[in-house]
Design a protein around this motif. Structure first.
Motif, PDB file in Angstrom:
ATOM      1  N   ARG A  51       0.861  -1.191   0.000  1.00  0.00           N
ATOM      2  CA  ARG A  51       0.000   0.000   0.000  1.00  0.00           C
ATOM      3  C   ARG A  51       0.885   1.226   0.000  1.00  0.00           C
ATOM      4  O   ARG A  51       1.716   1.410   0.881  1.00  0.00           O
ATOM      5  CB  ARG A  51      -0.909   0.031   1.232  1.00  0.00           C
ATOM      6  CG  ARG A  51      -1.818   1.280   1.246  1.00  0.00           C
ATOM      7  CD  ARG A  51      -2.623   1.379   2.516  1.00  0.00           C
ATOM      8  NE  ARG A  51      -1.830   1.640   3.697  1.00  0.00           N
ATOM      9  CZ  ARG A  51      -1.414   2.848   4.110  1.00  0.00           C
ATOM     10  NH1 ARG A  51      -1.686   3.916   3.402  1.00  0.00           N
ATOM     11  NH2 ARG A  51      -0.712   2.963   5.226  1.00  0.00           N
ATOM     12  N   MET A  52       0.702   2.072  -1.031  1.00  0.00           N
ATOM     13  CA  MET A  52       1.468   3.315  -1.079  1.00  0.00           C
ATOM     14  C   MET A  52       1.025   4.205   0.070  1.00  0.00           C
ATOM     15  O   MET A  52      -0.160   4.388   0.314  1.00  0.00           O
ATOM     16  CB  MET A  52       1.261   4.063  -2.391  1.00  0.00           C
ATOM     17  CG  MET A  52       2.106   5.328  -2.469  1.00  0.00           C
ATOM     18  SD  MET A  52       1.776   6.338  -3.917  1.00  0.00           S
ATOM     19  CE  MET A  52       2.417   5.309  -5.188  1.00  0.00           C
ATOM     20  N   MET A  53       1.991   4.725   0.797  1.00  0.00           N
ATOM     21  CA  MET A  53       1.696   5.603   1.924  1.00  0.00           C
ATOM     22  C   MET A  53       1.606   7.038   1.392  1.00  0.00           C
ATOM     23  O   MET A  53       2.595   7.755   1.311  1.00  0.00           O
ATOM     24  CB  MET A  53       2.763   5.453   2.997  1.00  0.00           C
ATOM     25  CG  MET A  53       2.812   4.033   3.551  1.00  0.00           C
ATOM     26  SD  MET A  53       3.937   3.834   4.916  1.00  0.00           S
ATOM     27  CE  MET A  53       3.069   4.757   6.187  1.00  0.00           C
ATOM     28  N   ASN A  54       0.389   7.424   1.018  1.00  0.00           N
ATOM     29  CA  ASN A  54       0.155   8.741   0.411  1.00  0.00           C
ATOM     30  C   ASN A  54       0.566   9.891   1.319  1.00  0.00           C
ATOM     31  O   ASN A  54       0.838  10.989   0.855  1.00  0.00           O
ATOM     32  CB  ASN A  54      -1.311   8.892   0.025  1.00  0.00           C
ATOM     33  CG  ASN A  54      -1.712   7.900  -1.037  1.00  0.00           C
ATOM     34  OD1 ASN A  54      -0.905   7.506  -1.868  1.00  0.00           O
ATOM     35  ND2 ASN A  54      -2.958   7.467  -0.994  1.00  0.00           N
ATOM     36  N   GLU A  55       0.615   9.613   2.642  1.00  0.00           N
ATOM     37  CA  GLU A  55       0.971  10.668   3.583  1.00  0.00           C
ATOM     38  C   GLU A  55       2.462  11.005   3.534  1.00  0.00           C
ATOM     39  O   GLU A  55       2.894  12.017   4.069  1.00  0.00           O
ATOM     40  CB  GLU A  55       0.549  10.313   5.004  1.00  0.00           C
ATOM     41  CG  GLU A  55       1.131   9.029   5.541  1.00  0.00           C
ATOM     42  CD  GLU A  55       0.312   7.762   5.221  1.00  0.00           C
ATOM     43  OE1 GLU A  55       0.514   6.768   5.919  1.00  0.00           O
ATOM     44  OE2 GLU A  55      -0.500   7.781   4.287  1.00  0.00           O
ATOM     45  N   ARG A  60       7.135   7.224  -2.511  1.00  0.00           N
ATOM     46  CA  ARG A  60       7.943   6.034  -2.775  1.00  0.00           C
ATOM     47  C   ARG A  60       7.971   5.078  -1.582  1.00  0.00           C
ATOM     48  O   ARG A  60       8.710   4.117  -1.590  1.00  0.00           O
ATOM     49  CB  ARG A  60       9.373   6.438  -3.120  1.00  0.00           C
ATOM     50  CG  ARG A  60       9.483   7.132  -4.437  1.00  0.00           C
ATOM     51  CD  ARG A  60      10.919   7.528  -4.722  1.00  0.00           C
ATOM     52  NE  ARG A  60      11.034   8.177  -5.996  1.00  0.00           N
ATOM     53  CZ  ARG A  60      11.376   7.565  -7.126  1.00  0.00           C
ATOM     54  NH1 ARG A  60      11.652   6.293  -7.133  1.00  0.00           N
ATOM     55  NH2 ARG A  60      11.450   8.234  -8.243  1.00  0.00           N
ATOM     56  N   ILE A  61       7.177   5.364  -0.569  1.00  0.00           N
ATOM     57  CA  ILE A  61       7.153   4.525   0.622  1.00  0.00           C
ATOM     58  C   ILE A  61       5.865   3.698   0.613  1.00  0.00           C
ATOM     59  O   ILE A  61       4.772   4.228   0.440  1.00  0.00           O
ATOM     60  CB  ILE A  61       7.233   5.368   1.920  1.00  0.00           C
ATOM     61  CG1 ILE A  61       8.478   6.233   1.933  1.00  0.00           C
ATOM     62  CG2 ILE A  61       7.171   4.454   3.147  1.00  0.00           C
ATOM     63  CD1 ILE A  61       9.786   5.481   2.047  1.00  0.00           C
ATOM     64  N   TYR A  62       6.024   2.373   0.815  1.00  0.00           N
ATOM     65  CA  TYR A  62       4.908   1.441   0.804  1.00  0.00           C
ATOM     66  C   TYR A  62       4.906   0.647   2.102  1.00  0.00           C
ATOM     67  O   TYR A  62       5.955   0.415   2.686  1.00  0.00           O
ATOM     68  CB  TYR A  62       5.038   0.447  -0.360  1.00  0.00           C
ATOM     69  CG  TYR A  62       5.034   1.098  -1.715  1.00  0.00           C
ATOM     70  CD1 TYR A  62       3.889   1.106  -2.492  1.00  0.00           C
ATOM     71  CD2 TYR A  62       6.178   1.711  -2.215  1.00  0.00           C
ATOM     72  CE1 TYR A  62       3.878   1.702  -3.745  1.00  0.00           C
ATOM     73  CE2 TYR A  62       6.179   2.314  -3.463  1.00  0.00           C
ATOM     74  CZ  TYR A  62       5.030   2.306  -4.221  1.00  0.00           C
ATOM     75  OH  TYR A  62       5.023   2.896  -5.456  1.00  0.00           O
TER      76      TYR A  62
END
Length: 70
Positions: A51-55, A60-62
């Motif tokens: 899950r892409m961490m939209n925050e 680029r962090i999942y």
């Protein structure tokens, strides 16, 4: 206190042992995060998804999570 794991993933230079490392950490129950350094993420273990961490501003962090309904 628990532990969390962060994986640096470069799709231009994939690490063939990454899947085994991820599976080992999954069994330990620790949170797993992936930083995508290349153009795509590594395939997750069966039953999981990245899950892409939209925050996070880099986009680029999942976080590795169980798929819905599993």
């Amino acid at each position: 206190m628990g532990k969390a794991q962060i994986i640096w993933y470069d799709s231009d230079r994939p690490d063939s042992s990454l899947e085994q490392k991820v599976k080992k950490v999954v069994r330990s129950g620790e949170p797993i995060f992936l930083c995508r350094c290349g153009g795509r993420v590594s395939p997750p273990p069966t039953g999981y998804c990245w899950r892409m961490m939209n925050e996070h501003p880099s986009m680029r962090i999942y976080q590795l999570e169980l798929k819905d309904g599993e």
